[in-house]
Design a protein around this motif. Structure first.
Motif, PDB file in Angstrom:
ATOM      1  N   ASP A  93       0.362   3.972  -3.024  1.00  0.00           N
ATOM      2  CA  ASP A  93      -0.263   5.033  -2.855  1.00  0.00           C
ATOM      3  C   ASP A  93       0.693   6.097  -1.854  1.00  0.00           C
ATOM      4  O   ASP A  93       0.366   7.196  -1.730  1.00  0.00           O
ATOM      5  N   ASP A 150      -8.051   4.425   5.863  1.00  0.00           N
ATOM      6  CA  ASP A 150      -8.625   2.961   5.305  1.00  0.00           C
ATOM      7  C   ASP A 150      -8.610   2.116   6.574  1.00  0.00           C
ATOM      8  O   ASP A 150      -7.626   1.433   7.159  1.00  0.00           O
ATOM      9  N   THR A 151      -9.987   2.072   7.207  1.00  0.00           N
ATOM     10  CA  THR A 151     -10.221   1.359   8.203  1.00  0.00           C
ATOM     11  C   THR A 151      -9.857  -0.071   8.172  1.00  0.00           C
ATOM     12  O   THR A 151      -9.716  -0.713   9.361  1.00  0.00           O
ATOM     13  N   GLU A 152     -10.118  -0.600   7.060  1.00  0.00           N
ATOM     14  CA  GLU A 152      -9.969  -2.094   6.513  1.00  0.00           C
ATOM     15  C   GLU A 152      -8.459  -2.291   6.741  1.00  0.00           C
ATOM     16  O   GLU A 152      -8.122  -3.610   7.469  1.00  0.00           O
ATOM     17  N   LEU A 153      -7.483  -1.611   6.200  1.00  0.00           N
ATOM     18  CA  LEU A 153      -6.193  -1.671   6.485  1.00  0.00           C
ATOM     19  C   LEU A 153      -5.821  -1.697   8.035  1.00  0.00           C
ATOM     20  O   LEU A 153      -5.098  -2.238   8.568  1.00  0.00           O
ATOM     21  N   SER A 162      -3.368   9.712   2.215  1.00  0.00           N
ATOM     22  CA  SER A 162      -4.518   9.073   1.256  1.00  0.00           C
ATOM     23  C   SER A 162      -5.095   7.797   2.102  1.00  0.00           C
ATOM     24  O   SER A 162      -6.145   7.544   1.712  1.00  0.00           O
ATOM     25  N   PHE A 163      -4.361   7.350   3.178  1.00  0.00           N
ATOM     26  CA  PHE A 163      -4.657   5.967   3.502  1.00  0.00           C
ATOM     27  C   PHE A 163      -4.469   5.891   5.157  1.00  0.00           C
ATOM     28  O   PHE A 163      -4.916   4.798   5.841  1.00  0.00           O
ATOM     29  N   ARG A 210       0.724  -1.181   0.068  1.00  0.00           N
ATOM     30  CA  ARG A 210       0.107   0.001   0.080  1.00  0.00           C
ATOM     31  C   ARG A 210       0.795   1.184  -0.145  1.00  0.00           C
ATOM     32  O   ARG A 210       0.550   2.279  -0.747  1.00  0.00           O
ATOM     33  N   GLN A 261      -6.901  10.731   5.503  1.00  0.00           N
ATOM     34  CA  GLN A 261      -8.004   9.825   5.118  1.00  0.00           C
ATOM     35  C   GLN A 261      -7.423   8.503   5.461  1.00  0.00           C
ATOM     36  O   GLN A 261      -6.531   8.260   5.507  1.00  0.00           O
TER      37      GLN A 261
END
Length: 195
Positions: A11, A31-34, A24-25, A7, A29
């Protein structure tokens, strides 16, 4: 953690001054799954430790710390960078120099939420010069709590922080250790990559 490295390569953006932008993650922002996978990995790595509190520093570490805490089934305490009216009574304080922001902060935790009998895992998004972790470790020490270790999502292995923290005898688990970055080519080399 291969998923995280992939990732970052996909990104992440390398900026001037050895800045790795992953907003971005990871820290703008999210990424809650990550984050769920990150939480599971920290739980696996610290499975031998009885942790009853996660401690981080505001602001970008809070989201990650919350999801990690779910994996441990414990609360999160975060060190504030400014004293507010709703922090009443006694506090623990420490000074922290921010690599990203280039300034020194007083960090504060209410004595109500940290003390003897607590077994604390420090969690943060980045480790560069180690000053945030040193400040958090100082708060744990001042409180009389036990420091179980530190979990870092991304460590910049080419900066002094990791060696500094390890030399203090603190157990440090970093999910991705960046050995080098090249702003011109966009290349990121992680510790453990094949040469």
């Amino acid at each position: 953690m291969q998923l995280l490295k992939e990732r970052i390569r996909k990104d992440g953006k390398i900026m001037a001054g050895n800045v790795l932008k992953v907003d971005s993650f990871l820290n703008h922002q999210m990424d809650t799954e990550l984050f769920q996978e990150i939480g599971k990995e920290f739980r696996r790595r610290f499975a031998d430790v009885q942790v009853n509190k996660i401690l981080t520093i505001e602001a970008s570490g809070i989201g990650i710390a919350c999801v990690v805490a779910q994996s441990f089934h414990v609360p999160v305490v975060f060190a504030k960078k400014t004293k507010t009216k709703n922090i009443a009574g006694d506090v623990y304080t420490s000074k922290v120099e921010s690599y990203t922001h280039g300034r020194v902060y007083d960090i504060i935790v209410s004595k109500e939420f940290l003390g003897k009998g607590d077994k604390v895992l420090l969690v943060d998004d980045f480790l560069a010069n180690g000053k945030a972790l040193e400040g958090l470790a100082a708060l744990v020490e001042e409180s009389g709590a036990e420091l179980a270790g530190a979990g870092i999502v991304i460590e910049k292995g080419f900066q002094v922080g990791g060696n500094l923290i390890r030399s203090r005898g603190i157990r440090l688990e970093s999910l991705a250790i960046v050995e080098s970055m090249d702003e011109k080519t966009g290349t990121i080399v992680f510790r453990g990559d094949e040469a």
